[in-house]
Design an enzyme around this catalytic site. Structure first.
Site, mmCIF file in Angstrom:
data_model
loop_
_atom_site.group_PDB
_atom_site.id
_atom_site.type_symbol
_atom_site.label_atom_id
_atom_site.label_comp_id
_atom_site.label_asym_id
_atom_site.label_seq_id
_atom_site.Cartn_x
_atom_site.Cartn_y
_atom_site.Cartn_z
ATOM 1 N N ALA A 1 0.793 -1.228 0.000
ATOM 2 C CA ALA A 1 0.000 0.000 0.000
ATOM 3 C C ALA A 1 0.832 1.288 0.000
ATOM 4 O O ALA A 1 0.665 2.133 -0.898
ATOM 5 C CB ALA A 1 -0.986 -0.038 1.168
ATOM 6 N N ARG B 1 -5.304 -0.033 -9.289
ATOM 7 C CA ARG B 1 -5.653 -1.011 -8.249
ATOM 8 C C ARG B 1 -6.681 -0.363 -7.315
ATOM 9 O O ARG B 1 -6.511 0.784 -6.905
ATOM 10 C CB ARG B 1 -4.409 -1.466 -7.474
ATOM 11 C CG ARG B 1 -3.376 -2.159 -8.377
ATOM 12 C CD ARG B 1 -2.335 -2.918 -7.572
ATOM 13 N NE ARG B 1 -2.928 -4.077 -6.922
ATOM 14 C CZ ARG B 1 -2.295 -4.778 -5.983
ATOM 15 N NH1 ARG B 1 -1.085 -4.428 -5.587
ATOM 16 N NH2 ARG B 1 -2.884 -5.828 -5.423
ATOM 17 N N GLN C 1 3.891 -13.375 -1.791
ATOM 18 C CA GLN C 1 4.643 -12.202 -1.330
ATOM 19 C C GLN C 1 5.473 -12.533 -0.087
ATOM 20 O O GLN C 1 6.530 -11.948 0.133
ATOM 21 C CB GLN C 1 3.690 -11.042 -1.009
ATOM 22 C CG GLN C 1 3.071 -10.367 -2.215
ATOM 23 C CD GLN C 1 1.708 -10.926 -2.545
ATOM 24 O OE1 GLN C 1 1.425 -12.095 -2.301
ATOM 25 N NE2 GLN C 1 0.846 -10.111 -3.117
ATOM 26 N N ASP D 1 -4.149 -2.590 3.825
ATOM 27 C CA ASP D 1 -4.362 -1.813 2.603
ATOM 28 C C ASP D 1 -5.376 -0.700 2.827
ATOM 29 O O ASP D 1 -5.333 0.331 2.163
ATOM 30 C CB ASP D 1 -4.785 -2.720 1.456
ATOM 31 C CG ASP D 1 -3.584 -3.508 0.981
ATOM 32 O OD1 ASP D 1 -3.272 -4.543 1.604
ATOM 33 O OD2 ASP D 1 -2.915 -3.043 0.039
ATOM 34 N N ASN E 1 -6.838 -6.279 4.235
ATOM 35 C CA ASN E 1 -5.432 -6.621 3.951
ATOM 36 C C ASN E 1 -5.407 -7.872 3.072
ATOM 37 O O ASN E 1 -6.458 -8.452 2.747
ATOM 38 C CB ASN E 1 -4.662 -6.839 5.270
ATOM 39 C CG ASN E 1 -3.160 -6.894 5.046
ATOM 40 O OD1 ASN E 1 -2.593 -6.030 4.367
ATOM 41 N ND2 ASN E 1 -2.496 -7.891 5.599
HETATM 42 O O1 MRU Z 1 -1.367 -7.154 -3.442
HETATM 43 P P1 MRU Z 1 -0.262 -6.502 -2.662
HETATM 44 O O2 MRU Z 1 1.004 -7.282 -2.648
HETATM 45 O O3 MRU Z 1 -0.057 -5.054 -3.057
HETATM 46 O O4 MRU Z 1 -0.842 -6.499 -1.185
HETATM 47 C C1 MRU Z 1 -0.038 -5.979 -0.152
HETATM 48 C C2 MRU Z 1 -0.615 -6.202 1.183
HETATM 49 O O5 MRU Z 1 -1.701 -6.711 1.356
HETATM 50 C C3 MRU Z 1 0.179 -5.691 2.335
HETATM 51 O O6 MRU Z 1 -0.004 -6.502 3.466
HETATM 52 C C4 MRU Z 1 -0.330 -4.289 2.663
HETATM 53 O O7 MRU Z 1 -0.233 -3.467 1.523
HETATM 54 C C5 MRU Z 1 0.403 -3.670 3.771
HETATM 55 S S1 MRU Z 1 1.931 -3.062 3.170
HETATM 56 C C6 MRU Z 1 2.748 -2.164 4.233
#
Ligand code: MRU
Length: 354
Positions: free
Chosen positions: A53, A91, A193, A234, A244
């Site tokens: 995010a 997104r 991730q 997020d 999230n």
């Molecule tokens: O789809 P992504 O990889 O962008 O999702 C990221 C997440 O869900 C993280 O946990 C969230 O952005 C927190 S990042 C500090």
């Protein structure tokens, strides 16, 4: 943070070019992608070359600043408006993306020189994001005692932010203070991730960790092998509900069942006071191919994409889920650690302005 001894942010802008650590190639290759215009930066957000995010918030802010530079002489607003729509369509879930765009838009709207103001606003946002995460780390480190076993989901480390991370910042600060910490890293299917990015980060920082299959977390919690869970977010709604990475909800439910504290580390840019509760947050649906296929190096080191589901079967791929506020033990913010309903207004982020 440092990569092979060199300090990096995940995203920055130089002479109108946005540079991003390419998160689609990690952990197998470290490469910095170059985005010459706002369309390229928007594409990098969409295809998750940059993700997480706060990192996409900064990338979106820089993308809009690029658009103001590209607009040329005359009225920049029609071009900038179209660019804003392109960036905001990349997104849907992370509040930070919209926060970044709104911040740059508001600065340019109020200035005589929108190009300079947009660039300055994007840079300031990135700097503030770094400082916010550093403070999250300082406050959150108090939750991580000597020998703590921390479970985290997805990647909410420095790659997901401009620097330091959210969920991992307290781990890094506790380790820097000399405490031994072990991190259980949820693999985080389908895009992995955790297995790819969080594990790479923690290895780079020399922090003890092990990747676990997403399904293993409940078992570890039930055996008393997890002292606390820390995740990022997020979007956090006005009532404290947390949106999230999909799989976060399952960890929160298990943590409650087994008496494990469940913390959410969150900067002001992720709070969204305009949504009353988490049910109003759009949940991104991603391609079913992310479930069907996995990519990694074969024995010769060549990257291969292989199918892991039955040929002909459909897949369904919601990218996020919503954890109700009642399952959250505390929010780790730049102002301290708070329970739902106790968050000070200045840590709840600015309401949408533009
Ligand atoms: O789809 P992504 O990889 O962008 O999702 C990221 C997440 O869900 C993280 O946990 C969230 O952005 C927190 S990042 C500090």
């Amino acid at each position: 943070m440092r990569v092979h001894g060199t300090p990096y942010r995940t995203v920055w802008m130089e002479d109108g070019t946005v540079r991003l650590i390419d998160q689609n190639r990690l952990p197998f290759e470290f490469r910095v992608a170059e985005c010459a215009d706002h369309q390229a930066t928007a594409a990098a957000i969409r295809d998750m070359t940059v993700r997480g995010a706060p990192a996409i918030g900064a990338a979106a802010a820089y993308a809009l600043a690029q658009a103001f530079r590209e607009a040329g002489p005359g009225d920049p607003w029609p071009y900038a408006r179209a660019a804003r729509a392109t960036i905001e369509a990349t997104r849907p879930t992370a509040r930070d993306l919209f926060h970044g765009v709104e911040r740059v838009w508001a600065a340019a709207s109020a200035a005589r020189d929108p190009v300079a103001a947009a660039g300055e606003a994007a840079r300031a946002l990135a700097d503030e994001s770094v400082e916010s995460c550093r403070r999250i780390g300082e406050h959150g480190a108090a939750l991580v005692p000597e020998g703590a076993r921390v479970l985290t989901h997805c990647n909410a480390g420095w790659l997901a932010t401009v620097d330091y991370g959210t969920a991992l910042a307290p781990v890094y600060m506790a380790a820097a203070a000399g405490r031994r910490v072990h991190v259980w890293v949820d693999e985080t299917r389908p895009r992995a991730q955790g297995a790819r990015l969080t594990a790479w980060e923690l290895a780079g920082e020399g922090i003890s960790h092990a990747v676990i299959a997403d399904n293993a977390a409940a078992w570890l919690m039930s055996r008393g092998e997890v002292d606390l869970v820390i995740v990022g977010a997020d979007r956090v709604a006005a009532n404290g509900d947390v949106v999230n990475k999909v799989g976060t909800l399952a960890k929160a439910v298990c943590a409650r069942e087994f008496g494990v504290p469940f913390y959410v580390a969150v900067p002001p840019s992720t709070f969204d006071a305009s949504v009353a509760d988490g049910s109003a947050v759009p949940i991104e649906e991603r391609s079913e191919d992310e479930v069907h296929y996995q990519t990694g190096p074969d024995e010769s080191g060549a990257l291969r994409r292989v199918r892991v589901t039955a040929p002909g079967s459909a897949a369904h791929n919601p990218a996020f889920d919503m954890t109700p506020a009642r399952l959250v033990s505390g929010y780790v913010t730049e102002c301290g650690v708070f329970r739902t309903g106790e968050l000070p207004a200045e840590c709840f982020g600015a309401p949408a302005t533009a």
